[in-house]
Design a protein around this motif. Sequence first.
Motif, PDB file in Angstrom:
ATOM      1  N   SER A 259       0.829  -1.210   0.000  1.00 34.89           N
ATOM      2  CA  SER A 259       0.000   0.000   0.000  1.00 34.89           C
ATOM      3  C   SER A 259       0.858   1.253   0.000  1.00 34.89           C
ATOM      4  CB  SER A 259      -0.912   0.012   1.238  1.00 34.89           C
ATOM      5  OG  SER A 259      -1.771  -1.102   1.249  1.00 34.89           O
ATOM      6  N   GLY A 260       0.264   2.364  -0.436  1.00 36.12           N
ATOM      7  CA  GLY A 260       0.926   3.659  -0.314  1.00 36.12           C
ATOM      8  C   GLY A 260       0.974   4.079   1.145  1.00 36.12           C
ATOM      9  N   TRP A 261       1.715   5.155   1.415  1.00 35.94           N
ATOM     10  CA  TRP A 261       1.956   5.531   2.807  1.00 35.94           C
ATOM     11  C   TRP A 261       0.681   5.842   3.576  1.00 35.94           C
ATOM     12  CZ3 TRP A 261       5.885   4.212   5.447  1.00 35.94           C
ATOM     13  CH2 TRP A 261       7.144   4.071   4.838  1.00 35.94           C
ATOM     14  N   VAL A 262      -0.280   6.463   2.971  1.00 42.43           N
ATOM     15  CA  VAL A 262      -1.502   6.823   3.694  1.00 42.43           C
ATOM     16  C   VAL A 262      -2.222   5.585   4.225  1.00 42.43           C
ATOM     17  CG1 VAL A 262      -3.806   7.809   3.447  1.00 42.43           C
ATOM     18  CG2 VAL A 262      -1.835   9.009   2.493  1.00 42.43           C
ATOM     19  N   ASP A 263      -2.164   4.487   3.487  1.00 43.69           N
ATOM     20  CA  ASP A 263      -2.950   3.295   3.819  1.00 43.69           C
ATOM     21  C   ASP A 263      -2.166   2.222   4.559  1.00 43.69           C
ATOM     22  OD1 ASP A 263      -5.272   4.309   2.518  1.00 43.69           O
ATOM     23  OD2 ASP A 263      -4.361   3.789   0.592  1.00 43.69           O
ATOM     24  N   ARG A 264      -0.919   2.462   4.852  1.00 41.22           N
ATOM     25  CA  ARG A 264      -0.126   1.446   5.548  1.00 41.22           C
ATOM     26  C   ARG A 264      -0.418   1.483   7.049  1.00 41.22           C
ATOM     27  NH1 ARG A 264       4.166  -0.439   2.365  1.00 41.22           N
ATOM     28  NH2 ARG A 264       5.329  -1.134   4.202  1.00 41.22           N
ATOM     29  N   PRO A 265      -0.455   0.324   7.724  1.00 44.19           N
ATOM     30  CA  PRO A 265      -0.603   0.323   9.186  1.00 44.19           C
ATOM     31  C   PRO A 265       0.536   1.069   9.881  1.00 44.19           C
ATOM     32  CG  PRO A 265      -1.059  -1.851   8.303  1.00 44.19           C
ATOM     33  CD  PRO A 265      -0.483  -1.050   7.173  1.00 44.19           C
ATOM     34  N   GLY A 266       1.737   0.947   9.330  1.00 46.15           N
ATOM     35  CA  GLY A 266       2.880   1.690   9.851  1.00 46.15           C
ATOM     36  C   GLY A 266       3.203   2.843   8.929  1.00 46.15           C
ATOM     37  N   GLU A 299       8.583  13.698   7.488  1.00 49.72           N
ATOM     38  CA  GLU A 299       8.026  12.788   6.486  1.00 49.72           C
ATOM     39  C   GLU A 299       6.643  12.393   7.001  1.00 49.72           C
ATOM     40  OE1 GLU A 299      12.036  10.620   4.692  1.00 49.72           O
ATOM     41  OE2 GLU A 299      10.742   9.535   6.092  1.00 49.72           O
ATOM     42  N   CYS A 300       5.614  12.921   6.399  1.00 47.30           N
ATOM     43  CA  CYS A 300       4.256  12.624   6.849  1.00 47.30           C
ATOM     44  C   CYS A 300       3.351  12.503   5.628  1.00 47.30           C
ATOM     45  CB  CYS A 300       3.739  13.711   7.790  1.00 47.30           C
ATOM     46  SG  CYS A 300       2.107  13.369   8.489  1.00 47.30           S
ATOM     47  N   ALA A 301       2.519  11.468   5.618  1.00 46.26           N
ATOM     48  CA  ALA A 301       1.629  11.236   4.482  1.00 46.26           C
ATOM     49  C   ALA A 301       0.383  12.100   4.544  1.00 46.26           C
ATOM     50  CB  ALA A 301       1.226   9.758   4.446  1.00 46.26           C
ATOM     51  N   LEU A 302       0.175  12.809   5.650  1.00 41.80           N
ATOM     52  CA  LEU A 302      -1.061  13.562   5.833  1.00 41.80           C
ATOM     53  C   LEU A 302      -0.843  15.069   5.900  1.00 41.80           C
ATOM     54  CD1 LEU A 302      -2.843  11.304   8.479  1.00 41.80           C
ATOM     55  CD2 LEU A 302      -3.190  11.331   6.013  1.00 41.80           C
TER      56      LEU A 302
END
Length: 349
Positions: A259-266, A299-302
């Motif tokens: 998954s891409g970063w937004v959807d990863r558990p970590g 580094e943040c996906a949000l």
Amino acid sequence: MKGPAIFLAQFAGDEAPFNSLGAITKWAGSLGYKGVQIPTWDGRLFDLEKAAESQDYVDEVKGICAEAGVEVTELSTHLQGQLVASHPAYDTLFDGFAPPQVHNNVGARTDWAVEQLGLAAKASRRFGCTAHATFSGALMWHMVYPWPQRPAGLVEEGFAELGRRWKPILDKFDENGVDACYELHPGEDLHDGVTFDRFLEAVGNHARSNILYDPSHFVLQQLDYLAFIDIYHERIKAFHVKDAEFRPNGRAGVYGSYSGWVDRPGRFRSLGDGQIDFGAIFSKLTQYGYDGWAVLEWECALKHPEQGAAEGAPFIARHMIRKAEKAFDDFAGTGSDKALIAKVLGLGA
């Protein structure tokens, strides 16, 4: 500990104020940062070859930073370090880390990377930096999971080869009085304590082989990032302050499901938005006498990077600890001498 500082790699760009060293350092200084970690591969900000050969250029860079109210904390060769050792499966993707003239030529690309590390050692000395941030590269990352079964001796030879490649580079860092600090990171052969230990053995326990401590990568691996400090504090010479969270669910876990970063558990988060106990981290580093820089790596996906950067400086400043020069209960002290100690212990009565 010194700080707050900021790693410029994730912020550099083609638009002002992120497209020149003068502009980006003024931006960083205006947010309250006292230092900047410079990505040496970004020609918009820095010329590594010139820095290695010219003290005048280094003094010019230092002057630009000083005018903005910051100083150079460390130089970074994360991208070049990655290319010191790379498995062929990643050649096409990793060619983008190097100049066009060495694309599709692994030998030339590796030689270029090794040369870059040597230049970084010299440049770091000219700046008066005692630590340098980098990656180890990876020959074995495609074998991280033990299926298919690995041939006997594969891991041992992998670390031996990694050691053969890095030992001459570490010697150059030693000649320049600089610690090479590996960011222990998934995708690198050095990604946790065990792999660092194996590498350390391969380079003869080299004094310049050290660690850039970044707890976010340990959260994503489910490694005890506080116990890590207890074990490796003598080798921790650099520090990325980066948050992360790990929220497994019924469908995905540590491996992330492609998954891409937004959807990863970590996933990585901006400071304060994740799960990391920075109070405990800063306490342990202070306890063990860490005197390097606390450097934000955003580094943040949000969250938008500029918001993350603005929030990062005060976050780090709040967590920095001025180490006590005396014990809190010294006011109740009774002094000490051999006679008093003997009396308290009931000796010689």
